[in-house]
Design a protein around this motif. Structure first.
Motif, mmCIF file in Angstrom:
data_model
loop_
_atom_site.group_PDB
_atom_site.id
_atom_site.type_symbol
_atom_site.label_atom_id
_atom_site.label_comp_id
_atom_site.label_asym_id
_atom_site.label_seq_id
_atom_site.Cartn_x
_atom_site.Cartn_y
_atom_site.Cartn_z
ATOM 1 N N MET A 1 14.809 93.661 71.467
ATOM 2 C CA MET A 1 14.589 92.519 72.313
ATOM 3 C C MET A 1 13.884 91.409 71.554
ATOM 4 O O MET A 1 13.983 90.275 71.956
ATOM 5 C CB MET A 1 13.784 92.910 73.549
ATOM 6 N N GLY A 5 12.288 89.185 74.061
ATOM 7 C CA GLY A 5 11.695 90.173 74.948
ATOM 8 C C GLY A 5 10.426 89.694 75.610
ATOM 9 O O GLY A 5 10.127 90.040 76.745
ATOM 10 N N VAL A 8 11.536 87.499 78.499
ATOM 11 C CA VAL A 8 12.272 88.305 79.464
ATOM 12 C C VAL A 8 11.307 89.123 80.307
ATOM 13 O O VAL A 8 11.513 89.316 81.497
ATOM 14 C CB VAL A 8 13.289 89.228 78.749
ATOM 15 N N SER A 29 12.900 101.882 70.446
ATOM 16 C CA SER A 29 14.146 101.438 71.055
ATOM 17 C C SER A 29 15.274 102.349 70.592
ATOM 18 O O SER A 29 15.259 102.836 69.464
ATOM 19 C CB SER A 29 14.411 99.996 70.615
ATOM 20 N N ARG A 106 18.552 97.456 78.837
ATOM 21 C CA ARG A 106 19.437 96.292 78.751
ATOM 22 C C ARG A 106 20.868 96.754 78.927
ATOM 23 O O ARG A 106 21.287 97.774 78.373
ATOM 24 C CB ARG A 106 19.275 95.605 77.390
ATOM 25 N N ASP A 107 21.636 96.009 79.721
ATOM 26 C CA ASP A 107 23.071 96.269 79.861
ATOM 27 C C ASP A 107 23.811 94.939 79.905
ATOM 28 O O ASP A 107 23.199 93.894 80.082
ATOM 29 C CB ASP A 107 23.371 97.150 81.092
ATOM 30 N N ARG A 110 25.407 90.810 84.361
ATOM 31 C CA ARG A 110 24.397 89.866 84.863
ATOM 32 C C ARG A 110 24.158 90.048 86.366
ATOM 33 O O ARG A 110 23.395 89.322 86.968
ATOM 34 C CB ARG A 110 24.805 88.432 84.549
ATOM 35 N N TRP A 146 13.845 92.873 87.262
ATOM 36 C CA TRP A 146 14.959 92.622 86.339
ATOM 37 C C TRP A 146 14.939 91.165 85.959
ATOM 38 O O TRP A 146 14.334 90.332 86.636
ATOM 39 C CB TRP A 146 16.286 93.034 86.954
ATOM 40 N N LEU A 149 19.504 87.880 80.919
ATOM 41 C CA LEU A 149 19.310 87.467 79.535
ATOM 42 C C LEU A 149 20.030 86.154 79.289
ATOM 43 O O LEU A 149 21.067 85.884 79.885
ATOM 44 C CB LEU A 149 19.847 88.534 78.580
ATOM 45 N N LYS A 156 21.520 91.684 81.290
ATOM 46 C CA LYS A 156 20.215 91.688 81.951
ATOM 47 C C LYS A 156 19.362 92.819 81.393
ATOM 48 O O LYS A 156 19.844 93.709 80.713
ATOM 49 C CB LYS A 156 20.370 91.867 83.453
ATOM 50 N N VAL A 157 18.083 92.744 81.732
ATOM 51 C CA VAL A 157 17.130 93.813 81.449
ATOM 52 C C VAL A 157 16.531 94.233 82.781
ATOM 53 O O VAL A 157 16.092 93.393 83.570
ATOM 54 C CB VAL A 157 16.011 93.344 80.492
ATOM 55 N N TRP A 159 13.506 96.656 84.225
ATOM 56 C CA TRP A 159 12.303 97.253 83.670
ATOM 57 C C TRP A 159 11.480 97.956 84.744
ATOM 58 O O TRP A 159 11.583 97.656 85.930
ATOM 59 C CB TRP A 159 11.446 96.204 82.964
#
Length: 169
Positions: A1, A5, A8, A29, A106-107, A110, A146, A149, A156-157, A159
């Protein structure tokens, strides 16, 4: 990130005392393949990382959250076309500060994640399976959220934040 990061994860710190960005005491990671076997690998990666950080007592709650976040990323965050091995579509980040631990997945999608309510009518009858994992993340973490990105990384991330005991000095 990387430096992205930091921005984000800004929503993580709402309502919490400020953290010095330089106080990050550990980060790890791993890239995850677009297969459900990746959930087991993510749990093991998390367990090994937390034990290495002296956070064995946090393993159960954190690995449960990681399992759910990774499962959601694989189930809802991947495009139909398979990614190339050189570009794994899902990545797990673990970040440790003195009193906080963040799990971020992260994937490439969106789309906003949706948390279900198991007390809702019809939820427990198997028709509303989507969202159960995020309900568990919410129950076992101190907060979750979330962030889409921007820039070169699509997606998006999502968390989860855990407050953890500061290491004894």
């Amino acid at each position: 990130m990387g430096t992205e990061g930091t921005t984000v994860l800004d929503p993580l710190w709402r309502g919490l005392p400020a953290q010095d960005a330089g106080s990050l005491s550990g980060s790890a990671s791993c890239a995850l393949p677009p297969h459900f076997e990746a959930v087991r690998a993510a749990r093991e990666f998390t367990r090994v990382t937390l034990c290495g950080w002296g956070l064995e007592g946090e393993c159960d709650n954190v690995t449960l959250a990681v399992s759910e976040l990774v499962t959601n990323a694989l189930r809802h965050g991947l495009p139909c076309a398979a990614a190339t091995p050189a570009d794994p579509p899902v990545r797990l980040h673990l970040m440790r500060w003195a009193s906080r631990l963040v799990c971020a997945v992260r994937d490439p999608s969106r789309e906003a994640p949706v948390s279900g309510n198991p007390d809702a009518v019809g939820f427990s009858e198997g028709t509303a399976e989507s969202g159960r994992g995020l309900f568990l993340v919410e129950a076992f973490s101190d907060s979750w959220g979330w962030q889409p990105l921007h820039g070169t990384l699509p997606g998006k991330v999502v968390w989860a934040l855990f407050r953890v005991a500061s290491p004894a000095t």
